[in-house]
Design a protein around this motif. Structure first.
Motif, PDB file in Angstrom:
ATOM      1  N   GLY A 131       0.854  -1.141   0.089  1.00  0.00           N
ATOM      2  CA  GLY A 131      -0.082   0.038   0.230  1.00  0.00           C
ATOM      3  C   GLY A 131       0.761   1.369   0.068  1.00  0.00           C
ATOM      4  O   GLY A 131       0.381   2.318   0.400  1.00  0.00           O
ATOM      5  N   ILE A 187      -2.013  -2.008  -3.624  1.00  0.00           N
ATOM      6  CA  ILE A 187      -2.358  -0.895  -4.563  1.00  0.00           C
ATOM      7  C   ILE A 187      -2.636  -1.587  -5.909  1.00  0.00           C
ATOM      8  O   ILE A 187      -1.421  -2.063  -6.537  1.00  0.00           O
ATOM      9  CB  ILE A 187      -1.388   0.192  -4.814  1.00  0.00           C
ATOM     10  CG1 ILE A 187      -1.460   1.060  -3.259  1.00  0.00           C
ATOM     11  CG2 ILE A 187      -1.813   1.237  -5.785  1.00  0.00           C
ATOM     12  CD1 ILE A 187      -0.429   2.083  -3.344  1.00  0.00           C
ATOM     13  N   LEU A 207      -4.017   4.075   2.906  1.00  0.00           N
ATOM     14  CA  LEU A 207      -4.067   2.955   1.941  1.00  0.00           C
ATOM     15  C   LEU A 207      -2.912   1.758   2.563  1.00  0.00           C
ATOM     16  O   LEU A 207      -2.781   0.786   1.914  1.00  0.00           O
ATOM     17  CB  LEU A 207      -3.448   3.350   0.587  1.00  0.00           C
ATOM     18  CG  LEU A 207      -4.625   3.819  -0.261  1.00  0.00           C
ATOM     19  CD1 LEU A 207      -5.235   5.009   0.179  1.00  0.00           C
ATOM     20  CD2 LEU A 207      -3.980   4.070  -1.633  1.00  0.00           C
ATOM     21  N   SER A 216      -6.797   0.987  -4.153  1.00  0.00           N
ATOM     22  CA  SER A 216      -6.418  -0.073  -3.259  1.00  0.00           C
ATOM     23  C   SER A 216      -7.320  -1.209  -3.195  1.00  0.00           C
ATOM     24  O   SER A 216      -8.562  -1.160  -3.546  1.00  0.00           O
ATOM     25  CB  SER A 216      -6.142   0.431  -1.991  1.00  0.00           C
ATOM     26  OG  SER A 216      -6.222  -0.341  -0.928  1.00  0.00           O
TER      27      SER A 216
END
Length: 841
Positions: free
Chosen positions: A176, A201, A196, A216
């Motif tokens: 993330g 991602i 996130l 995400s």
């Protein structure tokens, strides 16, 4: 799985079961054709230069060139696709291999890169190509490949890759995190997207403003720039809450999100924002009615829920737990710390943040609004009981105002700058001038709405009345009318407001509109609102110029300071039309006398597209604007035809350059000059042949009659002729065929009585009387018109029709007058007898 937009503007959608398209009107699977990706898993898409798209599937890359599909075989499932500025296709497969197909080549070729590890993703920008491995990124193209960020390895596994327009490399990781490296950088930089963190991602994109978007697996989206702050969205912002596996920023300025198992969602732009949160995120829309300003913010009535109060920093909620037990339609802050809520069956009041208590109780209906006079006196309008006024004794009915009302369902009160009081009701408007009421009923002539909802005085002496049917403007003693045909946001107007820049805003049944520069601009569910319909008094202009709109879906906020992004120009393309030849003209065979064409002007922002058409041979005028994207023509003549189509965005004045289709229909053989000449020649020859046949027939008949007359003998009278010395008989229409000439009737000779001598001239007198009797005889039935009776003679014993001429006539002399003892008789006596016999028959 993936999103892409081609050069025409069509959105392509890769799914686990084939590829689909969206042109702004409908999502459709790709049409059935050889090589079309109609089924199976597709996880990568890339725009093709020159038109079309690439779609990466399980074991092939499907290539669409704008007209037909072709297939490039791949050894492994395709994971990532990109095309560089030279038209070279780059492919990364699921096994980490890198492949390319130069423009014009027939198949994929393996590529060795500077990466020392399997490839994960590939991306292209204007001057190069980036390919990412698990911890490094290489730049392909140019004199030699090189590693990005001087080869510095990332501390986390790369999960997605983006090449920005300026060449900056952006990567998202499995943990993330978000990293970037500009061209020439010697290391990686990171941005703060803490929300996130911890989840992969899955997608990256860049919008028209240059911002980077990251999606995400957690269902969150973050956007920002390398040097600015970042904003994070989630379900509380309206997102669906599923893993975001694809993001596309389109050319119209909107952003698309593809979710895992939850379809698509589109963000239409930042000028509009919405609030749907009541005691936490809600799954249903929130209905907002009246909005009014306060000393430091605003109040908004939420039907069925309560009140929102914004103090400039945060939002407060008031509901049933605060004593507000009825549905709220309107609220005001008469003084700081006090709130009045207009509700079903009355008015509630809260002071200094305390619980709400009822201060006005009505037996039925709603209190629909609260309005303050220039003298500071508050009035309340109701749906069933007219107008109330607050005083030292509380709220009381305003009898002098209610008496002239044509309907006790009052909607709004307006005190004008000229000292007049205008009251809008469901059956017209009442105007108090110097205390005297004037009732203005609904009138089609003046345009006064059937049901008046709202009032506005934008300039001294000018009053706008909005309601069912549109807006009526009273100015200088005259009325003018505006309707939906003039650009209003629907046929019913619920609210009116004026901004500091002089523009007029109107909330209607089909959105909210802004009048500026003499033209209405309408925002609806396609261009910013969650629902089209606005609500009564649901419009307020904030001091900073932002516009708050209460609708059926949310509390919406419009920021007019947000500059629009430069979108691509609208263009029209043929979707189904005859293919033109090299000279640009499509040619149709002679037996096809019809034409069916379809077109489209892809536009993804949600704004409707209108079209107009023109066919030169049918007239010079354009058709009326319509959303139909198809034209059918039948019974076309041979020769050239030209069909033109132009498009525009709904509500805008400008049209695109016409798209023209030239068609030439081959003529039938009889439609050519040679064919028409041959037809004329054949007709002339036919007429000539008929004339010759007729001439021959007449000649043959004449020869036949002549032969018949020759066989009759020398003493016979000429065919159809009379006796000797008489003219031939002319045939009359309707007459029987003339018979053979009659022999002259021979009356018994005149003899004198015994012992007497004939009297001189007696024979002549008898003959004269006979002639007079013959002239008076009527025509026989074998004659249909009056002609001179002629002696046709008497057939001889052999049946021939020749007459026996008198001896004197045979000698060329004149017939002597009959004398006594003569065997002759007047030459017409026989005809008289025949006429009599024919008449008797």
């Amino acid at each position: 799985m993936a999103l892409a937009q081609d050069e025409q503007g069509v959105l392509w959608i890769a799914t686990l079961d084939g590829v689909a398209t969206f042109d702004g009107t409908a999502i459709e699977p790709v049409p059935a054709a050889a090589g079309a990706p109609r089924s199976g898993t597709f996880s990568a898409l890339a725009r093709r230069r020159g038109g079309g798209v690439y779609a990466g599937g399980a074991l092939a890359v499907h290539v669409y060139d704008g007209e037909r599909w072709s297939v490039l075989a791949a050894r492994h499932p395709v994971a990532s696709l990109a095309e560089d500025s030279r038209g070279t296709l780059w492919v990364v497969d699921a096994q980490g291999g890198v492949w390319r197909r130069p423009a014009g080549a027939d198949g994929l070729q393996p590529v060795t890169t500077a990466l020392a590890e399997p490839a994960i993703a590939i991306a292209a920008f204007e001057t190069g190509v980036l390919v990412a491995g698990r911890t490094t990124v290489a730049r392909l193209g140019g004199a030699a490949d090189s590693l990005v960020a001087a080869g510095v390895r990332l501390s986390d596994a790369v999960s997605t890759l983006l090449a920005a327009t300026d060449g900056t490399c952006w990567v998202g990781t499995a943990s993330g995190r978000l990293y970037f490296a500009p061209p020439g950088a010697t290391g990686w930089s990171t941005v703060d997207v803490a929300p996130l963190a911890g989840r992969r991602i899955r997608s990256l994109a860049q919008d028209l403003r240059g911002r980077i978007w990251a999606g995400s697996e957690s269902g969150l989206v973050a956007y920002g720039t390398a040097s600015g702050g970042w904003t994070t969205w989630g379900p509380e912002s309206g997102l669906k809450g599923s893993a975001v596996i694809a993001i596309l920023a389109d050319r119209e300025g909107t952003v698309w999100f593809g979710f895992n198992g939850a379809g698509l969602q589109q963000w239409v732009g930042e000028a509009w924002t919405h609030r749907q949160v009541w005691d936490g995120p809600t799954s249903t829309h929130i209905t907002v009615f009246g909005i009014t300003g306060t000393a430091d913010g605003f109040l908004a009535a939420l039907f069925g829920r309560g009140l929102w109060r914004w103090d400039g920093r945060r939002m407060f909620e008031y509901g049933a737990r605060d004593g507000l037990t009825e549905d709220v339609r309107y609220a005001v802050e008469p003084e700081r710390g006090t709130i009045w809520a207009a509700t079903r069956l009355g008015i509630f009041e809260s002071r200094e943040g305390g619980r709400f208590r009822r201060v006005l109780d009505i037996p039925s209906g709603f209190v629909t609004g609260l309005f303050r006079s220039p003298a500071g006196v508050w009035h309340a309008t109701t749906s069933n009981h007219g107008i109330f006024r607050v005083g030292p004794e509380g709220w009381r009915a305003a009898a002098e105002l209610n008496a002239p009302l044509p309907d006790l369902q009052a909607r709004q009160l307006l005190w004008t700058s000229t000292g007049e009081l205008w009251i809008a009701t469901m059956r017209g408007v009442v105007v108090f001038r110097s205390g005297e009421p004037w009732v203005l009923p609904p009138d089609r002539g003046t345009g006064l709405p059937l049901a008046s909802n709202c009032l506005l005085e934008p300039r001294p002496g000018e009053v706008w009345v909005g309601g069912y049917g549109g807006i009526a403007v009273h100015d200088g003693g005259k009325w003018r009318v505006m309707t939906a045909a003039d650009g209003l946001p629907g046929h019913t107007i619920y609210s009116l407001a004026q901004a500091a820049d002089g523009s007029i805003w109107a909330g209607g049944s089909d959105g909210v509109g802004r009048l500026a520069g003499g033209r209405w601009t309408v925002y609806d569910s396609r261009t910013g609102l969650l629902e089209d319909e606005c609500n009564l008094h649901g419009l307020w202009i904030a001091p900073d110029g932002s516009v708050l709109v209460g609708g059926m879906g949310s509390l919406a906020r419009f920021d007019p300071r947000m500059a629009s992004t430069p979108a691509a120009a609208l263009r029209v393309f043929w979707r189904d039309a005859p293919r033109p030849d090299s000279d640009g003209t499509a040619r149709l065979p002679s037996d096809r006398r019809w034409l069916r064409v379809r077109w489209r002007a892809p536009w993804l922002s949600g704004q409707a597209v209108e079209y107009r058409t023109r066919v030169a041979r049918l007239g010079p005028d354009w058709s009326e604007p319509a959303e139909d994207a198809e034209l059918k023509l039948a019974n076309l003549g041979s020769g050239p035809w030209t069909v033109e189509v132009a498009a525009r965005l709904e509500g805008t004045p400008g049209w695109t350059e016409p798209l023209a289709l030239r068609v030439d229909i081959a003529p039938h053989a009889w439609e050519t000059a040679w064919g028409r000449g041959a037809i004329a020649l054949a007709a002339a020859l036919g007429v000539l042949a008929l004339v010759r046949l007729r001439t021959r027939a007449l000649a043959g008949r004449a020869r036949g009659e002549g032969a018949h007359g020759g066989a009759a003998g020398a003493g016979r009278a000429p065919p159809r002729g009379g006796g000797a010395g008489q003219p031939g008989q002319e045939r009359v229409r309707g007459q029987h065929e003339p018979r053979a000439a009659h022999a002259p009737r021979r009356d018994p000779p005149l003899r004198a009585a015994p012992g007497t001598r004939p009297r001189a001239g007696a024979g002549a007198a008898r003959a004269a009387r006979a002639h007079r009797s013959q002239r008076r005889a009527p025509a026989g039935p074998h004659q249909r018109r009056a002609v001179a009776l002629q002696d046709r003679g008497r057939p001889d014993d052999a049946g021939r029709g020749a007459a026996r001429p008198p001896r004197d006539a045979a000698r060329g002399g004149r017939d002597p007058a009959p004398t006594r003892g003569s065997e002759g008789a007047p030459p017409l006596a026989g005809d008289l007898a025949l006429a009599a016999r024919d008449r008797d028959r």
